[in-house]
Motif scaffolding. Structure first.
Motif, short mmCIF file in Angstrom:
data_model
loop_
_atom_site.label_atom_id
_atom_site.label_comp_id
_atom_site.label_asym_id
_atom_site.label_seq_id
_atom_site.Cartn_x
_atom_site.Cartn_y
_atom_site.Cartn_z
N ARG B 198 2.84 10.30 -7.78
CA ARG B 198 2.02 9.14 -7.49
C ARG B 198 1.78 9.02 -6.00
O ARG B 198 2.54 9.53 -5.19
N LEU B 199 0.71 8.30 -5.65
CA LEU B 199 0.48 7.99 -4.25
C LEU B 199 1.26 6.74 -3.91
O LEU B 199 1.57 5.93 -4.79
N PHE B 200 1.58 6.58 -2.63
CA PHE B 200 2.24 5.36 -2.17
C PHE B 200 1.50 4.96 -0.90
O PHE B 200 1.62 5.62 0.12
N LEU B 201 0.69 3.92 -1.02
CA LEU B 201 -0.20 3.64 0.11
C LEU B 201 -0.54 2.16 0.20
O LEU B 201 -0.38 1.41 -0.76
N ILE B 202 -1.03 1.76 1.38
CA ILE B 202 -1.50 0.39 1.55
C ILE B 202 -2.97 0.33 1.15
O ILE B 202 -3.67 1.35 1.17
N VAL B 357 -28.94 -3.63 1.21
CA VAL B 357 -28.41 -4.97 1.46
C VAL B 357 -27.04 -4.88 2.14
O VAL B 357 -26.39 -3.84 2.08
N PRO B 358 -26.60 -5.97 2.75
CA PRO B 358 -25.21 -6.00 3.22
C PRO B 358 -24.25 -6.14 2.04
O PRO B 358 -24.52 -6.92 1.13
N VAL B 359 -23.17 -5.38 2.07
CA VAL B 359 -22.14 -5.49 1.04
C VAL B 359 -20.83 -5.82 1.75
O VAL B 359 -20.43 -5.13 2.69
N ILE B 360 -20.20 -6.90 1.30
CA ILE B 360 -18.90 -7.26 1.86
C ILE B 360 -17.82 -6.85 0.88
O ILE B 360 -17.83 -7.23 -0.28
N MET B 361 -16.93 -6.00 1.37
CA MET B 361 -15.79 -5.54 0.58
C MET B 361 -14.62 -6.42 0.98
O MET B 361 -14.12 -6.32 2.09
N LEU B 362 -14.19 -7.25 0.05
CA LEU B 362 -13.07 -8.13 0.36
C LEU B 362 -11.74 -7.44 0.13
O LEU B 362 -11.61 -6.59 -0.76
N SER B 363 -10.77 -7.81 0.93
CA SER B 363 -9.39 -7.49 0.63
C SER B 363 -8.60 -8.71 1.10
O SER B 363 -9.19 -9.63 1.68
N ASP B 364 -7.32 -8.77 0.82
CA ASP B 364 -6.51 -9.81 1.43
C ASP B 364 -5.28 -9.14 2.05
O ASP B 364 -5.03 -7.96 1.80
N LEU B 365 -4.58 -9.88 2.87
CA LEU B 365 -3.50 -9.26 3.64
C LEU B 365 -2.51 -8.52 2.75
O LEU B 365 -2.09 -7.41 3.05
N GLN B 366 -2.16 -9.13 1.62
CA GLN B 366 -1.16 -8.50 0.76
C GLN B 366 -1.70 -7.20 0.14
O GLN B 366 -0.97 -6.23 0.02
N MET B 367 -2.98 -7.17 -0.21
CA MET B 367 -3.54 -5.93 -0.74
C MET B 367 -3.71 -4.91 0.39
O MET B 367 -3.45 -3.72 0.23
N SER B 368 -4.12 -5.38 1.57
CA SER B 368 -4.38 -4.48 2.69
C SER B 368 -3.12 -3.84 3.23
O SER B 368 -3.13 -2.69 3.63
N LEU B 369 -2.02 -4.60 3.30
CA LEU B 369 -0.82 -4.10 3.97
C LEU B 369 0.36 -3.84 3.05
O LEU B 369 1.32 -3.19 3.45
N GLY B 370 0.32 -4.39 1.83
CA GLY B 370 1.43 -4.17 0.90
C GLY B 370 1.37 -2.74 0.37
O GLY B 370 0.40 -2.35 -0.28
N LYS B 371 2.41 -1.96 0.68
CA LYS B 371 2.38 -0.57 0.25
C LYS B 371 2.78 -0.50 -1.22
O LYS B 371 3.74 -1.16 -1.64
#
Lengths: 288, 579
Positions: B198-202, B357-371
């Motif tokens: 498996r991968l292990f990544l943020i 068009v502009p596309v905004i890709m949302l993330s939140d801190l826990q998804m962005s940094l939680g490995k």
């Protein structure tokens, strides 16, 4: 080969009769033809203001952006396609007020584009307010008692920001302006040209005649050496920025792009968009 | 033996806490365990309490754990701040250096081990983390070899001597714990893993790798927490595929530079967080008005203003949907989990270029940094669709301006990139004619506005949400981003007809696809991490059944735990029983 007429379209500019911007437009068209460019090899990126309309008046690819943002858009265009010749343009409000941060950083970054500011020392399109390069004491709707601030001296700011090509001229001297633009486009790196482009409607002080009287051609200054930054800066300070000609040219400096390994091999737009299988697996393995 | 355990390491920021967690969890991932980690940190470089929490499981986990089983403490503060989270009978492995003490009222075990002293004896106190990892491995009865392999790969560049001393530190930690095993009670042993790779990544890595695969060759960005890892990944990896990154003077330069390079035909993007997005608003309008493709990643953190820069929140939603003056077509996406972040990022770039068009890709801190663990990415699912982009010379167009904004049935006009023959056109943020020249006439205005807005009128992406459970339900739970994993887990724990919806397409709101689920639910609960229940408001704007729509929010900066949501669901279901 294209002539300057090929850089014309049939759109009539909305500038006031006698506006300095007409001559800047003509000088750009002449310089492009003289440098052997074709209209489809040129992208003109502008900001907001009277001068910002320029992108629509030159037959080439044109992008009229938001107020103060011509430089980052232009740098993005150049980074994406290094084969294009990119000119960014706008007024003194665009470049020295709302967009000053970008101007300083474009100067220090040194991406290979040409930035031409049409400096009329007043806000024209919004009908006569004080600008960052308005002289102290200049009376406008927003400075009824005269401007209290010290004007920006664009070429002094450029020198202080690490510029590699700095020139200044006046729109009435179309011959010199054309020659300067030609050299600026040939320069490998960021070239900055401040053009005094009189506003005949809202600036009755800094007129064509006023510039004729007050600008000092660098050729008239004894031993002026435009490859010597220190001498350039000293002369700018000695003459309060009222110089005319090529102020400074560092012919040895490397452009931003030249510092990126392999960047100049092929423009980014022509690079393969898909990733090889091996590269994919190798990069994915970093996440294990 | 345990199916899952939660392990936490804490100490002062800058003390190697992060790398301790990193080495431990990466090794466990390589052993085939499923992991989900959470980092508690502050906006300072050195000092201040920090901890790294790793949930280890033999099955998929997409949420932080309810509580902690094992706490590794490098200072007293770690014990004071975190020991209340320990399960009854949980264990603290503390460095004997600081003479650790625990709250006598707590039912937890405290084992004091000379982490620092042992490391010092071996030559460097830096290795105290290896001693702690060795002790943890013994406690959980894990094989030592994978840890030794990990140490080898990490340190061989520094020489065999460093590898050997770290191996020794690991071994001594293991031994020190072994000597204590008789004194402890309870079971801290992990069941064996399935050993699948498996991968292990943020999340930020998944987004970055997605961008690379989407054909991105240019990025312009300004550093900000919690988005910086994206630009750092691109700086390190874009050159491998011939691309480059510029660190700009501010976020306005970043977004307008990305607009410039997208206009010129190179797929480009920027990434930032709330404060940066606020600065980008005018330029998002420029992208919408000039129909220039643009992808912006917004990794949400606690707002407003500087807010909680290192904490979890989902409060940018309304600004991302409605921000910028005037009306533009815009897409807002939210990947359902870290694996999906890879594929959704690629889709974001395709949608931006296809619809212009502009596309905004949302993330939140826990998804962005939680490995966290993820199935490996499937290259065969990577597709690039450039829509009506024209990259080759156009014949017979030499003297005329190309009609870049021609009024098409689907609203999408052909888009020649600058530099090609026959494609000359003008682009402006001013209302414009089909040829792109400024035109403020009322008739032209109406045609162009209708044309732009028509592009996304019936837009629904292939998978606008992931649903778990049936169309008919006792309770329908809506969530997005990192809350999904917590909501899904909480729902699974409860024996009732609960359907969870992990929303991916936020804007335009996919109401038609959602309607059967909404109509089929007795109650609807929207769970999100902001004060004003922004997602719930969006739902209410699009759906009439307001009396059935409930909200559960959290805005203290910490991620939801499954038991918090579980309790809330139970309270709703109980209320219903009483009624």
């Amino acid at each position: 080969m294209a002539t300057f007429k090929d850089f014309r379209n049939n759109i009539k500019p909305n500038w006031c009769p006698g506006c300095g911007d007409f001559s800047v437009q003509a000088a750009i068209q002449k310089a492009c033809a003289a440098n052997g460019l074709e209209p489809d090899e040129l992208a003109v990126i502008t900001g907001i203001g009277c001068s910002g309309r320029l992108s629509g008046y030159i037959k080439s690819y044109g992008f009229h952006a938001t107020h103060g943002r011509s430089l980052p858009v232009a740098q993005g265009v150049k980074m994406a396609n290094d084969d294009l010749t990119v000119i960014a343009s706008g007024g003194d409000g665009d470049g020295f007020a709302i967009g000053m941060g970008h101007t300083v950083h474009a100067l220090k970054r040194n991406i290979d584009i040409t930035y031409i500011v049409m400096d009329n020392q007043v806000y024209g399109l919004t009908k006569g307010q004080t600008s960052p390069s308005s002289d102290k004491g200049f009376v406008t709707k927003t400075s009824p008692d005269g401007s209290k601030e010290t004007p920006i001296q664009p070429i002094k700011t450029a020198m202080a920001s690490g510029a590699t090509f700095v020139a200044q001229s006046v729109s009435s001297d179309i011959k010199q302006l054309t020659a300067i633009i030609q050299q600026a486009m040939d320069h490998k790196g960021f070239s900055f040209i401040n053009v005094f482009s009189p506003c005949v409607t809202y600036n009755k002080v800094n007129t064509y005649d006023w510039f004729k009287e007050n600008l000092i051609p660098v050729e008239d200054i004894e031993d002026y050496d435009h490859t010597d930054a220190q001498s350039a800066m000293q002369n700018i300070m000695a003459h309060e920025g009222m110089l005319k000609g090529i102020i400074y040219h560092d012919e040895e400096a490397k452009s931003y792009q030249e510092h990126i390994d392999g960047y100049l091999d092929q423009p980014l737009v022509k690079k393969e968009m898909t990733i090889e299988n091996d590269t994919f697996n190798e990069l994915m393995a970093e996440f294990r | 033996m345990n199916e899952q355990l939660s392990w936490k390491v804490g100490g002062q920021q800058g003390e190697g806490i992060e790398s301790t967690g990193e080495i431990f969890s990466t090794t466990l991932n390589r052993m085939g365990y499923h992991l989900y980690s959470y980092r508690h940190f502050s906006s300072r470089i050195k000092g201040g309490h920090t901890n790294n929490n790793v949930r280890i499981s033999t099955k998929e986990v997409r949420a932080v754990s309810d509580n902690t089983n094992i706490l590794v403490a490098f200072d007293q503060q770690t014990i004071d701040v975190n020991s209340h989270e320990l399960v009854a009978g949980g264990i603290i492995l503390a460095d004997s250096k600081f003479k650790p003490e625990k709250d006598e009222d707590l039912d937890v075990q405290l084992i004091s081990i000379p982490f620092t002293a042992t490391a010092k004896e071996l030559g460097s106190q830096l290795m105290k983390n290896m001693v702690a990892i060795g002790a943890s491995a013994r406690l959980m009865n894990l094989e030592l070899q994978p840890f030794k392999d990990m140490i080898y790969t990490m340190f061989i560049k520094k020489g065999q001597e460093i590898v050997d001393s770290n191996h020794e530190a690991l071994l001594q930690g293991y031994q020190l714990m072994d000597d204590e095993m008789d004194t402890i009670t309870g079971d801290f042993e992990m069941l064996p893993s399935d050993s699948d790779p498996r991968l292990f990544l943020i999340g930020n890595d998944a987004i970055s790798f997605g961008a690379l695969n989407a054909g991105v060759r240019f990025m312009a960005a300004y550093p900000i927490t919690p988005a910086s890892e994206i630009m750092e990944y691109m700086i390190n990896h874009l050159p491998k595929v011939g691309g480059t990154v510029i660190q700009t003077e501010d976020e306005i330069a970043a977004v307008t530079m990305a607009i410039g390079s997208n206009y010129a035909g190179a797929r480009s993007f920027t990434s930032s967080a709330g404060p940066g997005l606020s600065l980008m608003m005018e330029s998002i309008g420029l992208s919408g008005m000039t129909e220039t493709p643009l992808v912006i990643v917004d990794t949400m953190r606690g707002g407003p203003s500087t807010g909680l820069p290192t904490k979890q929140e989902q409060s940018d939603l309304m600004q991302m949907i409605y921000g910028t003056h005037g009306d533009i077509p815009k897409i807002v996406l939210a990947p359902s989990d870290v694996e999906d972040a890879f594929y959704t990022t690629i889709e974001a770039f395709n949608l931006a270029e296809y619809y212009q068009v502009p596309v905004i890709m949302l993330s939140d801190l826990q998804m962005s940094l939680g490995k966290q663990s993820s199935a490996p990415f499937d290259m065969s699912r990577v597709e690039i669709n450039r829509g009506k982009t024209i990259t080759e010379d156009i014949e017979g167009q030499d003297d005329e301006y190309f009609e870049r904004y021609s009024d098409e049935e689907d609203g999408i006009s052909p888009r020649p990139i600058p530099g090609i023959k026959g494609g000359i056109h003008h682009v402006t943020g001013v209302e414009h004619s089909p040829a792109g020249t400024p035109n403020e006439g009322p008739e032209n205005r109406q045609i162009q506005m209708d044309k732009r807005m028509r592009k996304l009128k019936d837009f629904t992406m292939e998978e606008p949400f992931k649903a778990r459970g049936g169309v008919e339900s006792e309770l329908l739970i809506l969530s997005f981003l990192s809350v999904n994993g917590v909501a899904n887990e909480a729902a699974e724990r409860i024996d009732a007809d609960i359907t969870t919806i992990n929303l991916k397409q936020i804007h335009p709101f996919p109401i038609d696809a959602l309607r059967p689920y909404l109509d089929g639910a007795k109650e609807i609960l929207v769970i999100e991490q902001n004060y004003s229940a922004q997602l719930q408001s969006v739902l209410k704007m699009n759906y009439h059944g307001h009396d059935r729509i409930r909200s559960h929010v959290k805005y203290d900066g910490t991620p939801f735990k499954p038991n918090e949501i579980e309790a809330h669901i139970n309270s709703i279901l109980k209320i219903k029983e009483v009624m």
